[in-house]
Enzyme design. Sequence first.
Site, short mmCIF file in Angstrom:
data_model
loop_
_atom_site.label_atom_id
_atom_site.label_comp_id
_atom_site.label_asym_id
_atom_site.label_seq_id
_atom_site.Cartn_x
_atom_site.Cartn_y
_atom_site.Cartn_z
N GLU A 9 0.82 -1.22 0.00
CA GLU A 9 0.00 0.00 0.00
C GLU A 9 0.85 1.27 0.00
OE1 GLU A 9 -3.04 -0.19 3.06
OE2 GLU A 9 -4.15 -1.71 1.94
N GLU A 33 -5.43 -8.27 -0.35
CA GLU A 33 -6.13 -7.99 0.91
C GLU A 33 -7.60 -7.78 0.56
OE1 GLU A 33 -4.57 -5.06 3.66
OE2 GLU A 33 -2.51 -5.63 3.15
O1 AHR Z 1 -5.01 -5.81 7.03
C1 AHR Z 1 -4.92 -4.66 7.82
C2 AHR Z 1 -4.26 -3.49 7.10
O2 AHR Z 1 -5.09 -3.02 6.09
C3 AHR Z 1 -2.97 -3.81 6.40
O3 AHR Z 1 -1.88 -3.73 7.26
C4 AHR Z 1 -2.88 -2.73 5.36
O4 AHR Z 1 -2.19 -3.15 4.23
C5 AHR Z 1 -4.32 -2.40 5.08
O5 AHR Z 1 -4.54 -1.03 5.08
#
Ligand code: AHR
Length: 497
Positions: free
Chosen positions: A175, A294
């Site tokens: 990210e 994610e």
């Molecule tokens: O999964 C929780 C968080 O969400 C992770 O660390 C990040 O990549 C995202 O913003």
Amino acid sequence: MSTLSAKIFIDTHRTIADISPLLFGGFVEHMGRCVYEGIYDPDSPLSDSNGLRTDVMDALREQSYTVMRYPGGNFLSGYNWLDGVGPKADRPRRRELAWQSIETNQFGTNEFIDFCRAINTAPMLGVNMGTGTIESAGNLVEYCNAPTGTYWADLRASHGYRDPHGVEYWCVGNEMDGPWQIGHLEAEAYGLKALEAAKMMKWQDPSIKTVLCGSSNDRMPTYPEWDRTALEIAWEKVDYHSIHYYAQNHENDTASYLALPIDLENYVDTVAATLRYAKAKRRSQHDVYLSWDEWQVWYKDRSGRGNWSEAPHLSEEIYNLEDALLVAQWLNVFLRKSDVLKVACVAQVVNIISWLHTRKDGLLKQVSFYPFQLMSNLAKGKALDLLVQSPRHETARYGDVHHLDVSASYDEASGSQALFVVNRSQTDAVQTELVWQGGAPAQVTETWQLSGTDPKAANSWEQPNLLTAKKVVNPSIQDGKIALSLPPLSFTAISLA
Ligand code: AHR
């Protein structure tokens, strides 16, 4: 409650693409109680001699995870992987800035590889593009994948791992578009750094596959320009481009929430178009696919500050029936988009934003555990392009939407098929006819259903089995057709051969 009718036409010649097994992946981050008290807990009576929780591993095996992303997440961007290898007594305790927690480093890269081997899943490691350098990224690839005889590989051997780990999948940062990220970069700066890191990493091991950071979600002000810029720069050295998304129902509007897959598909389509654009602009023969590394429902508990404690209780989200039905549809989207989507990792696999919660002496499976378990085990071969004729209902956010959300798979080698149907209507049962165009399967092998009347119902430690997927009587095949009864707010998985 009224009963309406629907038809699903199935033709095994009308395929979308091979379903990548890596769509059923997970994510383990050093955040809250995912690692400590989640997968690793030497103090629990349920742990093995390596400190790994056997009940958690059993549950993860039931879900047949194919790939596991680690160690973050936002954690990654401040992590020095050297802190987590070597004798445990020598590993430093650190203030971990992303989640404001204390990191003991008692679990690191080698313990994670052992954990992956134990649950038969492929590791996917991240390299730090926040505080980390391209050199440290290359060094970690050597440490993990090179044969002994040089410095970093010999260091691995001195830590008890003579054979290379052979890690194939590598995330080049996490990210990096997000201002919250430690060492956040603008798109061009990130693209250039990622390109140089991926070059060094692939020089260390040309067989690895690298994942570029894409937008953190489709609401980012830099989306999708970030994706275009980074992709155009790093294209030839990356194999996947990541997207992330966390679903929310702050408005408490169940009908709109259950129609969210419309946004999820648009998101994939936009980034897929950006991939095509970048490939054309680069005049490239190389292909880059999507890694949705994610994804999950996350809005009820957004706690993210550990107040400088070890393994704090952060974001231990409680999931209900509507969340489980969204998860099932999300997996349907994965199959429907299997031409471009090749990796996906649910965030995360235990305690943090997860359908599994641990206590020292037990494990709770929340309701959204079940759609993932069924689909990861049943969806094999190719995804099918279906024709669905479904009744519709009105939603505030998306207007008129189908009651039914459907995906299917067909495995030519074994002749098996599977169909996954969510009835997202809150009021109507749907009598659904499955119609095969061409040869119908000879038999139904199993049928599972998950349903309830209250979209907010959830399992709890007091009532752990309130909502589970139940095996139901197999419907019969007559004249190449099956009649299926789909209750409102239900998920049905049916496998055939
Ligand atoms: O999964 C929780 C968080 O969400 C992770 O660390 C990040 O990549 C995202 O913003």
